[in-house]
Design an enzyme around this catalytic site. Structure first.
Site, PDB file in Angstrom:
ATOM      1  N   SER A 217       0.829  -1.200   0.000  1.00  0.00           N
ATOM      2  CA  SER A 217       0.000   0.000   0.000  1.00  0.00           C
ATOM      3  C   SER A 217       0.862   1.248   0.000  1.00  0.00           C
ATOM      4  CB  SER A 217      -0.904   0.008   1.239  1.00  0.00           C
ATOM      5  OG  SER A 217      -1.559   1.245   1.391  1.00  0.00           O
TER       6      SER A 217
ATOM      7  N   TYR B  11      -3.682  -1.651   9.795  1.00  0.00           N
ATOM      8  CA  TYR B  11      -3.487  -1.795   8.350  1.00  0.00           C
ATOM      9  C   TYR B  11      -2.092  -1.338   7.958  1.00  0.00           C
ATOM     10  CZ  TYR B  11      -4.251  -1.073   3.344  1.00  0.00           C
ATOM     11  OH  TYR B  11      -4.144  -1.099   1.975  1.00  0.00           O
TER      12      TYR B  11
ATOM     13  N   LYS C 212       1.116  -3.685   6.381  1.00  0.00           N
ATOM     14  CA  LYS C 212       1.790  -3.427   5.110  1.00  0.00           C
ATOM     15  C   LYS C 212       3.298  -3.249   5.319  1.00  0.00           C
ATOM     16  CE  LYS C 212      -1.994  -3.747   2.797  1.00  0.00           C
ATOM     17  NZ  LYS C 212      -2.252  -4.915   1.929  1.00  0.00           N
TER      18      LYS C 212
ATOM     19  N   THR D  83     -12.460   0.575  -4.763  1.00  0.00           N
ATOM     20  CA  THR D  83     -12.811  -0.831  -4.571  1.00  0.00           C
ATOM     21  C   THR D  83     -13.926  -0.921  -3.532  1.00  0.00           C
ATOM     22  OG1 THR D  83     -11.316  -1.293  -2.716  1.00  0.00           O
ATOM     23  CG2 THR D  83     -10.388  -1.420  -4.950  1.00  0.00           C
TER      24      THR D  83
END
Length: 275
Positions: A149, A162, A166, A197
């Site tokens: 990311s 998150y 990553k 998305t």
């Protein structure tokens, strides 16, 4: 015309395994690889979605695909699924570690279970699939593609689990790349920018429940198809790192070299008036 011929030959009849392949970037990658002639294997959680995608690939792209329900956070389930793929197709040429989830909550308000769940899917899921597929990838001199990311370079507030997952992927796969030196297995880390998305529709919040979240207001948003095409082109060239940032190089440079200034400019825009 020469590029199209070259493109098709590279992945023609190659076995490409995509995790989290039923939506977003994963689905777009499945379509793009199908167009290149690949034999697709797709891991996801919903069998109905898998069946629908397999049928779509057959009807619209004349491509054969195997959809397997598999929770990548379950190491034993991954081992069984990969063993089935190797038994059926003889091996795996390309592994695309795409499966991932996210959350939105500050560290102080985020339960331990949220951190554990995000790491289980984003980090351990990629580890499980890679370890299971690695003997085949080495034998076939294949390729591992890892969806990281933009947060690797410019961490986003309220995404601590998150962001951490990553960063952990980079530590894992940069180490693996060194260990695979001389094996002809390529490892490509991909850092997309902000992409349209369905991920934001099922975002974990601090207590572990899910809630839809608005798209971040950070400029141009890429389509999943554009990101998939860039990844496809990077895989053709067996690149090691692909940064697809629509945040802009100035923002990335600011985040890396002047993190305090970056945070002072970014935080108010992201958090607004929320405490």
């Amino acid at each position: 015309m020469q590029r199209k011929v070259f493109d098709r030959k590279v992945f023609d009849s190659k076995v490409v395994l995509i995790t989290g392949g039923c939506a977003g970037i994963g689905r777009a990658l499945a379509v793009r690889m199908a167009q290149a002639g690949a034999q697709l294997v797709i891991f996801d959680l919903e069998q109905n979605a898998l069946d629908g995608l397999v049928q779509h690939l057959a009807d619209h792209h004349n491509a054969g695909a195997l959809g397997l329900r598999c929770d990548v956070s379950d190491a034993e389930a991954v081992q069984r699924a990969v063993a089935l793929v190797v038994e059926r197709y003889g091996g795996i040429d390309v592994l695309i570690n795409n499966a991932g989830i996210t959350h939105r909550s500050r560290v102080a308000q985020t339960s331990l279970t949220v951190f554990q769940r995000v790491m289980a899917v984003n980090f351990y899921g990629a580890l499980h699939c890679t370890q299971a597929a690695l003997p085949s990838l080495i034998a076939r001199q294949g390729q591992i593609v890892v969806l990281s990311s933009l947060s690797q370079y410019a961490p986003i507030p309220e995404r601590a689990a998150y962001n951490a997952s990553k960063h952990a992927l980079h530590g894992l796969f940069e180490t693996l790349r060194g260990e695979l030196e001389g094996s002809e297995v390529n490892v490509m880390l991909v850092c997309p920018g902000y992409t349209a998305t369905d991920l934001r529709k099922n975002v974990l919040v601090g207590d572990g429940s899910t809630a839809p979240q608005p798209m971040l207001d950070l400029g141009r948003v890429s389509s999943a198809q554009d990101v998939a095409e860039a990844i496809y082109q990077g895989a053709l060239r067996r690149r090691r790192l692909l940064v697809l940032s629509n945040l802009g190089w100035k923002a990335r440079l600011l985040a890396r070299c002047f993190p305090r200034l970056y945070q002072s400019l970014l935080l108010p825009r992201l958090l607004g008036d929320r405490p």
